[in-house]
Design a protein around this motif. Sequence first.
Motif, PDB file in Angstrom:
ATOM      1  N   UNK A 177       4.116  20.921  -5.754  1.00 32.03           N
ATOM      2  CA  UNK A 177       5.288  20.427  -6.216  1.00 32.03           C
ATOM      3  C   UNK A 177       4.277  18.470  -6.157  1.00 32.03           C
ATOM      4  N   UNK A 178       5.161  17.659  -7.158  1.00 32.50           N
ATOM      5  CA  UNK A 178       4.627  16.245  -7.178  1.00 32.50           C
ATOM      6  C   UNK A 178       5.457  15.230  -6.400  1.00 32.50           C
ATOM      7  N   UNK A 179       6.060  16.171  -5.123  1.00 34.92           N
ATOM      8  CA  UNK A 179       6.598  15.132  -4.808  1.00 34.92           C
ATOM      9  C   UNK A 179       5.775  14.048  -3.687  1.00 34.92           C
ATOM     10  N   UNK A 180       4.767  14.643  -3.535  1.00 33.11           N
ATOM     11  CA  UNK A 180       4.251  13.505  -3.300  1.00 33.11           C
ATOM     12  C   UNK A 180       3.366  12.388  -3.796  1.00 33.11           C
ATOM     13  N   UNK A 181       2.996  12.891  -4.445  1.00 38.31           N
ATOM     14  CA  UNK A 181       2.136  11.656  -5.720  1.00 38.31           C
ATOM     15  C   UNK A 181       3.333  10.722  -6.492  1.00 38.31           C
ATOM     16  N   UNK A 182       5.114  11.074  -6.561  1.00 37.27           N
ATOM     17  CA  UNK A 182       6.003  10.196  -7.338  1.00 37.27           C
ATOM     18  C   UNK A 182       5.942   9.949  -5.747  1.00 37.27           C
ATOM     19  N   UNK A 183       5.835  10.097  -4.774  1.00 36.27           N
ATOM     20  CA  UNK A 183       6.392   9.026  -3.575  1.00 36.27           C
ATOM     21  C   UNK A 183       5.259   7.836  -3.465  1.00 36.27           C
ATOM     22  N   UNK A 184       4.340   8.930  -3.475  1.00 37.60           N
ATOM     23  CA  UNK A 184       3.191   7.104  -3.381  1.00 37.60           C
ATOM     24  C   UNK A 184       2.917   6.592  -4.190  1.00 37.60           C
ATOM     25  N   UNK A 185       3.246   6.354  -5.488  1.00 44.07           N
ATOM     26  CA  UNK A 185       3.785   5.789  -7.009  1.00 44.07           C
ATOM     27  C   UNK A 185       4.999   4.608  -6.405  1.00 44.07           C
ATOM     28  N   UNK A 186       6.063   5.415  -6.467  1.00 53.88           N
ATOM     29  CA  UNK A 186       7.275   4.666  -6.267  1.00 53.88           C
ATOM     30  C   UNK A 186       6.947   4.322  -5.066  1.00 53.88           C
ATOM     31  N   UNK A 187       6.846   3.888  -3.552  1.00 56.20           N
ATOM     32  CA  UNK A 187       6.465   3.304  -2.383  1.00 56.20           C
ATOM     33  C   UNK A 187       5.890   2.477  -2.963  1.00 56.20           C
ATOM     34  N   UNK A 188       4.619   2.704  -3.700  1.00 54.96           N
ATOM     35  CA  UNK A 188       4.093   1.639  -3.925  1.00 54.96           C
ATOM     36  C   UNK A 188       3.998  -0.037  -4.654  1.00 54.96           C
ATOM     37  N   UNK A 189       5.366   0.806  -5.710  1.00 54.18           N
ATOM     38  CA  UNK A 189       5.515  -0.386  -6.456  1.00 54.18           C
ATOM     39  C   UNK A 189       6.214  -1.067  -5.926  1.00 54.18           C
ATOM     40  N   UNK A 190       7.188  -0.759  -4.861  1.00 54.03           N
ATOM     41  CA  UNK A 190       8.157  -1.334  -4.103  1.00 54.03           C
ATOM     42  C   UNK A 190       7.394  -1.750  -3.001  1.00 54.03           C
ATOM     43  N   UNK A 191       6.478  -1.451  -2.150  1.00 58.83           N
ATOM     44  CA  UNK A 191       5.506  -2.082  -0.947  1.00 58.83           C
ATOM     45  C   UNK A 191       4.900  -3.520  -2.027  1.00 58.83           C
ATOM     46  N   UNK A 192       4.570  -3.077  -3.337  1.00 60.58           N
ATOM     47  CA  UNK A 192       4.309  -4.544  -3.999  1.00 60.58           C
ATOM     48  C   UNK A 192       5.117  -5.798  -4.419  1.00 60.58           C
ATOM     49  N   UNK A 193       6.143  -4.986  -4.637  1.00 63.44           N
ATOM     50  CA  UNK A 193       6.737  -6.231  -4.510  1.00 63.44           C
ATOM     51  C   UNK A 193       7.827  -6.572  -3.654  1.00 63.44           C
ATOM     52  N   UNK A 194       7.498  -5.927  -2.555  1.00 62.70           N
ATOM     53  CA  UNK A 194       8.189  -6.497  -1.607  1.00 62.70           C
ATOM     54  C   UNK A 194       7.560  -7.801  -0.816  1.00 62.70           C
ATOM     55  N   UNK A 195       5.599  -7.131  -0.811  1.00 64.56           N
ATOM     56  CA  UNK A 195       4.567  -8.775  -0.167  1.00 64.56           C
ATOM     57  C   UNK A 195       4.982  -9.669  -1.122  1.00 64.56           C
ATOM     58  N   UNK A 196       5.626  -9.066  -2.441  1.00 64.80           N
ATOM     59  CA  UNK A 196       5.145 -10.887  -3.375  1.00 64.80           C
ATOM     60  C   UNK A 196       6.404 -11.362  -2.896  1.00 64.80           C
ATOM     61  N   UNK A 197       7.157 -10.821  -2.682  1.00 63.40           N
ATOM     62  CA  UNK A 197       8.980 -11.608  -2.299  1.00 63.40           C
ATOM     63  C   UNK A 197       8.545 -11.955  -0.746  1.00 63.40           C
ATOM     64  N   UNK A 198       8.084 -11.910   0.279  1.00 65.30           N
ATOM     65  CA  UNK A 198       8.290 -11.823   1.506  1.00 65.30           C
ATOM     66  C   UNK A 198       6.362 -13.020   1.314  1.00 65.30           C
TER      67      UNK A 198
END
Length: 452
Positions: free
Chosen positions: A77-98
Motif C-alpha cells: 500500500x501507499x500508507x507509509x509514503x502518505x505518512x512521510x509526506x503528511x508528517x513532513x509538511x506538518x513538521x516543517x510548519x511546526x519548525x517555522x512556528x517554533x
Amino acid sequence: MREYLLVLFCTAAVTYLLTGPVRKFAIAAGAMPPVRARDVHREPTPRLGGIAMFGGLCAGILVASQLDNLSKVFSQGTDIRALLSGAGIMWLLGVLDDKWGVDALVKLGGQMIAAGVMVWQGVTVITLPVPGVGAVAVSPTQGMVISVTMVVVMVNAVNFIDGLDGLAGGMVCIAAMAFFLYSYRLWYGYTITDAAPAVLFSVLLIGMCLGFLAHNLHPARIFMGDSGSMMLGLMLAVAAISITGRVDPDLITSETGSQTATVHALVPIYIPLLLPLTVIALPLADLLLAVVRRTWAGQSPFAADKRHLHHRLLQVGHSHSRAVLIMYFWAALIAFGTVAFSVTNTGRTVVLTLAGLCLVGLVVLLTPRFRPRAPRAVQAFVPPRYRRRGPGRAVAQAVEGGAPAAAAAAAPAPMAELSAKDKELLGGVDKGGSSAVGGRGHRSGHGSGRAR
C-alpha cells in the motif's frame, strides 16, 4: 513481535541521541522564547524538539523497510509514503512556528493541506461500520471530509495538551500503546492485513515518545514545540484512519463464528472512530472545553489562556509531576479500558475493575496536599519531597541558621539556571541577529506548543 521491538528501540535510540544536539541548535538559532504569563515553566527553554522526533521517525521507517515481515507493509500500500509526506509538511510548519511564529489561521490551513496530501495518496476512510447494518460505504468526498476533520482535530487536541513537561509525549505514548494492542490483535488474531500499517505507525509513535521523554520529563531540558506536537497528532490520526473503516466485519465473523461475537470483538470500531477518540479522550475534552469557554466569553477559539485541565490541577494544589501523572492515569484508564472491553468476554469484570480504578483516581485527584512518606530504608531512592518530615522542620532549620521563620517560609524556590555550556553557547550567538532568549516577536493563536 521481535521486528516491532527492533523498530521501537531504533526509533527511541535515534530520537534520544538527536535531542541533545537539537537542543544546542535551538539555543543557537534563537528558538528559545522568553517565559510568558501563561507559561508554567520558570526559565526560557529551547524548543524544536520535533526535529529529533522526525529523525527518529525516518530512522524507524528505514529499519522497518529492511526487515522481512515489515517490508511487506511498504509494498502492499501507499500508507507509509502518505505518512512521510503528511508528517513532513506538518513538521516543517511546526519548525517555522517554533522559530518565527505562524498565524493560527495559516497554521490551520497548513494542517488541512497535510491531511489533504495524505488523502490524495489513499489514506482515507472508505467505509463506516454501523452496528446491525455492517460496513456502510461513503463517497470519496465524504471520506475526504471525515479524514481531514479527524487529522485536524487530533493535531490540535495534542497541541492543546502540550502544556506541562512530558505531558503530551506521555499521553500520546499511552494512546499509541493502546492502539498497538488493538491493531496487533486484529492483524495477528484475525489475519486482517489492513491493520498492518496501524501496528507499525503505533510502534513508531511509541519509540519517538519514549526517546524524547528522557529529555522532556520535569524539569524539561527541551520542549517538543509545535514541530513535535502537531506531528504526533497527525501520526495518531493516520494510524486511526488506516484501520478505521477498512476492517471488514465479515472477516472477523468467519473467525468468531457468530455475529454476536463479532459485534463484541469490534466494539471499539463498530461505532465510527470510537477507539481513536478514546485514546485521546482527555486532550479532546480539553480542546472542546477550551473552544466553548473562549467562544462563550466572546474570544477567539485560538486565544491562549491558562485554564486548561493541567493548569487547573496545578491551581488546586497538585505538584507539576503529580499533575502529569494524574493525566497519565486517566488517559491510560480510558484507552486501555476500551481495549480490554473489546478483548475479554467478561464485560462485568472489566467494568468493576475500571470502577475501582476510577475511585482510586478520584481519591488522588481530591487530595492534592497529600504527600506519602517513604520508609526510611528507601528514602535515598525517592524524590526529596517524599523524604521531608514536614514544614516545621524546615522552618526550624531556617531559624537555627539565622534566617527569620517568616522569611524562610515566604522565600521563593530558587530558579534553575542555564548550564555553563549553554551560557557559552548563548554568548557565541551573533549580537546583530535575533536574541537567543527574546528572538520571537508577538504571535497570535496557539503556536507556542506550550501551556496553551
